[in-house]
Motif scaffolding. Structure first.
Motif, short mmCIF file in Angstrom:
data_model
loop_
_atom_site.label_atom_id
_atom_site.label_comp_id
_atom_site.label_asym_id
_atom_site.label_seq_id
_atom_site.Cartn_x
_atom_site.Cartn_y
_atom_site.Cartn_z
N LEU A 130 -0.16 8.23 3.07
CA LEU A 130 1.31 7.99 3.21
C LEU A 130 1.43 8.33 4.57
CD1 LEU A 130 3.75 6.83 2.09
CD2 LEU A 130 4.26 9.11 1.44
N ASP A 131 0.80 9.42 5.05
CA ASP A 131 0.70 9.76 6.42
C ASP A 131 0.49 8.83 7.52
OD1 ASP A 131 1.67 11.75 8.59
OD2 ASP A 131 -0.70 12.13 8.70
N LEU A 132 -0.82 8.41 6.87
CA LEU A 132 -1.35 7.20 7.85
C LEU A 132 -0.51 6.00 8.07
CD1 LEU A 132 -4.99 7.80 6.80
CD2 LEU A 132 -4.10 8.34 9.05
N ILE A 133 0.13 5.56 6.91
CA ILE A 133 0.79 4.29 6.56
C ILE A 133 1.95 4.49 7.60
CG2 ILE A 133 2.12 2.97 5.10
CD1 ILE A 133 0.09 4.04 2.75
N VAL A 188 0.82 -1.09 -0.09
CA VAL A 188 -0.11 -0.11 0.00
C VAL A 188 0.90 1.28 -0.11
CG1 VAL A 188 -1.60 1.20 1.15
CG2 VAL A 188 -1.97 -1.23 1.00
N ARG A 189 2.03 1.11 0.71
CA ARG A 189 2.81 2.31 0.89
C ARG A 189 3.57 2.60 -0.47
NH1 ARG A 189 7.35 5.05 1.62
NH2 ARG A 189 7.46 6.53 3.50
N VAL A 190 3.82 1.70 -1.09
CA VAL A 190 4.62 1.72 -2.47
C VAL A 190 3.66 2.38 -3.51
CG1 VAL A 190 5.45 0.50 -4.55
CG2 VAL A 190 6.26 -0.11 -2.21
N ASN A 191 2.30 1.78 -3.45
CA ASN A 191 1.46 2.20 -4.23
C ASN A 191 1.00 3.99 -4.03
OD1 ASN A 191 1.02 -0.04 -5.80
ND2 ASN A 191 -0.76 -0.73 -4.59
N ALA A 192 1.08 4.30 -2.71
CA ALA A 192 0.75 5.62 -2.47
C ALA A 192 1.87 6.67 -3.03
CB ALA A 192 0.75 5.63 -0.97
N VAL A 193 3.19 6.23 -2.94
CA VAL A 193 4.38 6.83 -3.39
C VAL A 193 4.32 6.98 -4.98
CG1 VAL A 193 6.76 7.07 -3.74
CG2 VAL A 193 5.88 6.11 -1.40
N ARG A 194 3.75 5.89 -5.49
CA ARG A 194 3.73 5.79 -6.93
C ARG A 194 2.66 6.82 -7.25
NH1 ARG A 194 -0.12 3.60 -9.75
NH2 ARG A 194 -0.57 2.32 -8.16
N LEU A 195 1.36 6.80 -6.59
CA LEU A 195 0.43 7.89 -7.21
C LEU A 195 0.67 9.36 -6.69
CD1 LEU A 195 -2.80 5.95 -5.63
CD2 LEU A 195 -2.17 6.86 -8.15
N ILE A 196 1.66 9.41 -5.78
CA ILE A 196 2.00 10.92 -5.46
C ILE A 196 2.99 11.42 -6.65
CG2 ILE A 196 3.72 12.40 -3.88
CD1 ILE A 196 2.67 10.44 -1.58
N ARG A 227 3.00 10.17 -9.85
CA ARG A 227 2.30 9.92 -11.21
C ARG A 227 0.67 10.15 -11.07
NH1 ARG A 227 4.80 4.77 -12.77
NH2 ARG A 227 6.56 4.89 -11.54
N GLY A 228 0.02 10.43 -10.01
CA GLY A 228 -1.32 10.39 -10.06
C GLY A 228 -1.85 11.97 -10.54
N THR A 229 -3.32 11.63 -10.58
CA THR A 229 -3.96 13.02 -10.75
C THR A 229 -4.06 13.90 -9.48
OG1 THR A 229 -5.82 12.24 -9.97
CG2 THR A 229 -5.60 11.83 -12.30
N PRO A 230 -4.11 15.18 -9.74
CA PRO A 230 -4.16 16.19 -8.38
C PRO A 230 -4.86 15.39 -7.16
CG PRO A 230 -4.29 17.45 -10.43
CD PRO A 230 -4.56 15.86 -10.95
N LYS A 231 -6.16 14.95 -7.57
CA LYS A 231 -6.82 14.31 -6.42
C LYS A 231 -6.25 13.15 -5.89
CE LYS A 231 -11.42 12.87 -4.99
NZ LYS A 231 -12.69 13.18 -5.27
N GLN A 232 -5.53 12.09 -6.94
CA GLN A 232 -4.95 10.94 -6.27
C GLN A 232 -3.63 11.44 -5.46
OE1 GLN A 232 -4.31 9.33 -10.26
NE2 GLN A 232 -5.81 7.58 -9.71
N LYS A 233 -3.05 12.49 -5.91
CA LYS A 233 -1.72 12.77 -5.19
C LYS A 233 -2.23 13.43 -3.79
CE LYS A 233 0.85 14.40 -9.07
NZ LYS A 233 1.56 15.35 -9.75
N GLU A 234 -3.29 14.00 -3.70
CA GLU A 234 -3.80 14.44 -2.40
C GLU A 234 -4.04 13.44 -1.38
OE1 GLU A 234 -7.95 16.88 -0.60
OE2 GLU A 234 -6.69 17.46 -2.77
N GLN A 235 -4.98 12.65 -2.07
CA GLN A 235 -5.27 11.10 -1.40
C GLN A 235 -4.22 10.33 -0.79
OE1 GLN A 235 -8.29 9.69 -3.95
NE2 GLN A 235 -10.07 10.72 -2.78
#
Length: 72
Positions: free
Chosen positions: A41-44, A18-26, A28-36
């Motif tokens: 990532l903070d929670l993880i 889950v952490r790896v996926n969050a970093v990837r979205l930060i 390469r993601g859309t602005p909304k995905q980056k925010e989420q």
């Protein structure tokens, strides 16, 4: 189910994924995905820190005996 409710039930491998996926979205993601992903990532990271704090202390490593040269 919200991610904050889900994280404590994940094993270490799933949490790492889950952490790896969050970093990837930060990165390469859309602005909304980056925010989420930033929020996730903070929670993880908090969950990882909680687990490390609750883990029993590691056992000290045993010292290896030195090999003494045999007198000839």
């Amino acid at each position: 189910m919200k991610i904050a409710e889900m994280l404590p039930g994940l094993d270490a491998e799933a949490l790492a994924t889950v952490r790896v996926n969050a970093v990837r979205l930060i990165t390469r993601g859309t602005p909304k995905q980056k925010e989420q992903a930033n929020a996730a990532l903070d929670l993880i990271d908090r969950e990882v820190a909680r687990r490390e704090a609750e883990a029993p202390p590691a056992a000290p490593k045993a010292k290896r005996a030195r090999k003494t040269p045999v007198a000839s």
